[in-house]
Design a protein around this motif. Structure first.
Motif, PDB file in Angstrom:
ATOM      1  N   MET A  93       3.644  -4.694  -2.700  1.00 18.49           N
ATOM      2  CA  MET A  93       4.043  -6.027  -2.237  1.00 18.49           C
ATOM      3  C   MET A  93       3.953  -6.156  -0.719  1.00 18.49           C
ATOM      4  SD  MET A  93       7.336  -7.122  -4.514  1.00 18.49           S
ATOM      5  CE  MET A  93       7.596  -8.588  -3.531  1.00 18.49           C
ATOM      6  N   PHE A  94       4.377  -5.116   0.001  1.00 14.80           N
ATOM      7  CA  PHE A  94       4.530  -5.236   1.444  1.00 14.80           C
ATOM      8  C   PHE A  94       3.444  -4.549   2.263  1.00 14.80           C
ATOM      9  CE2 PHE A  94       8.800  -5.559  -0.396  1.00 14.80           C
ATOM     10  CZ  PHE A  94       9.035  -6.886  -0.094  1.00 14.80           C
ATOM     11  N   VAL A  95       2.695  -3.619   1.654  1.00 15.38           N
ATOM     12  CA  VAL A  95       1.637  -2.915   2.388  1.00 15.38           C
ATOM     13  C   VAL A  95       0.267  -3.305   1.850  1.00 15.38           C
ATOM     14  CG1 VAL A  95       0.726  -0.665   3.069  1.00 15.38           C
ATOM     15  CG2 VAL A  95       3.201  -0.999   2.876  1.00 15.38           C
ATOM     16  N   GLY A  96       0.099  -3.219   0.544  1.00 14.52           N
ATOM     17  CA  GLY A  96      -1.177  -3.590  -0.047  1.00 14.52           C
ATOM     18  C   GLY A  96      -1.453  -2.815  -1.321  1.00 14.52           C
ATOM     19  N   PRO A  97      -2.554  -3.136  -1.986  1.00 11.51           N
ATOM     20  CA  PRO A  97      -2.872  -2.465  -3.250  1.00 11.51           C
ATOM     21  C   PRO A  97      -3.288  -1.013  -3.036  1.00 11.51           C
ATOM     22  CG  PRO A  97      -4.631  -3.966  -2.626  1.00 11.51           C
ATOM     23  CD  PRO A  97      -3.526  -4.150  -1.623  1.00 11.51           C
ATOM     24  N   LEU A  98      -3.135  -0.248  -4.086  1.00  7.98           N
ATOM     25  CA  LEU A  98      -3.524   1.161  -4.066  1.00  7.98           C
ATOM     26  C   LEU A  98      -4.898   1.318  -4.702  1.00  7.98           C
ATOM     27  CD1 LEU A  98      -0.140   2.601  -5.288  1.00  7.98           C
ATOM     28  CD2 LEU A  98      -1.123   2.979  -3.033  1.00  7.98           C
ATOM     29  N   ALA A  99      -5.622   2.324  -4.261  1.00 10.27           N
ATOM     30  CA  ALA A  99      -6.912   2.638  -4.885  1.00 10.27           C
ATOM     31  C   ALA A  99      -6.651   3.330  -6.218  1.00 10.27           C
ATOM     32  CB  ALA A  99      -7.719   3.548  -3.964  1.00 10.27           C
ATOM     33  N   ILE A 100      -7.650   3.332  -7.079  1.00 14.49           N
ATOM     34  CA  ILE A 100      -7.527   4.002  -8.370  1.00 14.49           C
ATOM     35  C   ILE A 100      -7.263   5.483  -8.119  1.00 14.49           C
ATOM     36  CG2 ILE A 100      -8.769   4.670 -10.464  1.00 14.49           C
ATOM     37  CD1 ILE A 100     -10.235   1.964 -10.236  1.00 14.49           C
ATOM     38  N   GLY A 101      -6.266   6.020  -8.802  1.00 18.51           N
ATOM     39  CA  GLY A 101      -5.925   7.439  -8.662  1.00 18.51           C
ATOM     40  C   GLY A 101      -4.911   7.731  -7.563  1.00 18.51           C
ATOM     41  N   GLU A 102      -4.555   6.713  -6.773  1.00 19.97           N
ATOM     42  CA  GLU A 102      -3.568   6.931  -5.715  1.00 19.97           C
ATOM     43  C   GLU A 102      -2.158   6.725  -6.257  1.00 19.97           C
ATOM     44  OE1 GLU A 102      -5.095   6.124  -1.252  1.00 19.97           O
ATOM     45  OE2 GLU A 102      -4.692   4.321  -2.438  1.00 19.97           O
ATOM     46  N   MET A 103      -1.229   7.410  -5.626  1.00 17.75           N
ATOM     47  CA  MET A 103       0.175   7.254  -5.948  1.00 17.75           C
ATOM     48  C   MET A 103       0.920   6.944  -4.656  1.00 17.75           C
ATOM     49  SD  MET A 103       0.879  11.357  -6.529  1.00 17.75           S
ATOM     50  CE  MET A 103       2.200  11.100  -7.608  1.00 17.75           C
TER      51      MET A 103
END
Length: 190
Positions: A93-103
């Motif tokens: 919500m506050f930083v941005g979307p994650l790439a696939i496979g990221e946690m």
């Protein structure tokens, strides 16, 4: 030093010492009856407060449901389908979307914390390296299954005796002694 928390009922930001178990800002909030509709309304309020509290460097602990592991859970039950952890939702919500496979990993090592300033993206490997760098992994004699001490390992490395002799003396198998000598086991020792 008091830490910032979100009230489980009204979503207001309040401060308590880290040792305090309070999940509500007041006795009135603690006594309110909870319904699932009200829970989702409170969740919305909590996320709004989180957005406003984004300027704080304190941990902001998720006041709602938590997984057995301690991570905040957005939802009402661990059995609910499509659940997301509070820290992941906060990051997205506050930083941005994650790439696939990221946690999402915690800088603060406080599992219920969902302050976006305390979160960073990473892989499982990066998360384990972070834990090792902070001394949170069990290595050597700190591991519950360890049969040897650091002194034993250094003695094995310094010795010219046969593997079978050393294995018998220290109560481990020959393959383990070989792994120690070739620095495949107990790598953290010089």
């Amino acid at each position: 030093m008091p830490e910032a928390r979100l009230c489980e009922n009204c979503g207001k930001l309040f401060r308590r010492p880290p040792s305090a178990k309070d999940r509500n800002c007041s006795v009135a909030c603690k006594g309110e009856q909870r319904t699932s509709k009200a829970r989702y309304a409170r969740m919305d309020a909590m996320l709004n407060v989180l957005a406003e509290a984004g300027e704080t460097d304190d941990c902001i602990e998720w006041p709602g449901t938590r997984l057995d592991s301690g991570y905040g859970l957005v939802g009402s039950s661990q059995k609910e389908v499509g659940l997301v952890t509070a820290h992941r939702l906060s990051y997205e919500m506050f930083v941005g979307p994650l790439a696939i496979g990221e946690m999402v990993c915690h800088r603060c090592d406080n599992r219920p914390c969902c302050n976006p300033r305390h979160l960073f993206p990473g892989t499982s490997k990066i998360n384990m390296q972070d834990a090792a760098a902070k001394g949170r992994t069990l290595k050597g004699e700190r591991h519950s299954l360890a049969k040897l001490t650091a002194a034993d390992v250094l003695a094995i490395r310094a010795s010219d005796e046969k593997l079978t002799t050393l294995a018998a003396r220290f109560g481990v198998d020959k393959a383990h002694v070989s792994a120690i000598r070739h620095r495949k086991a107990w790598k953290h020792l010089p």
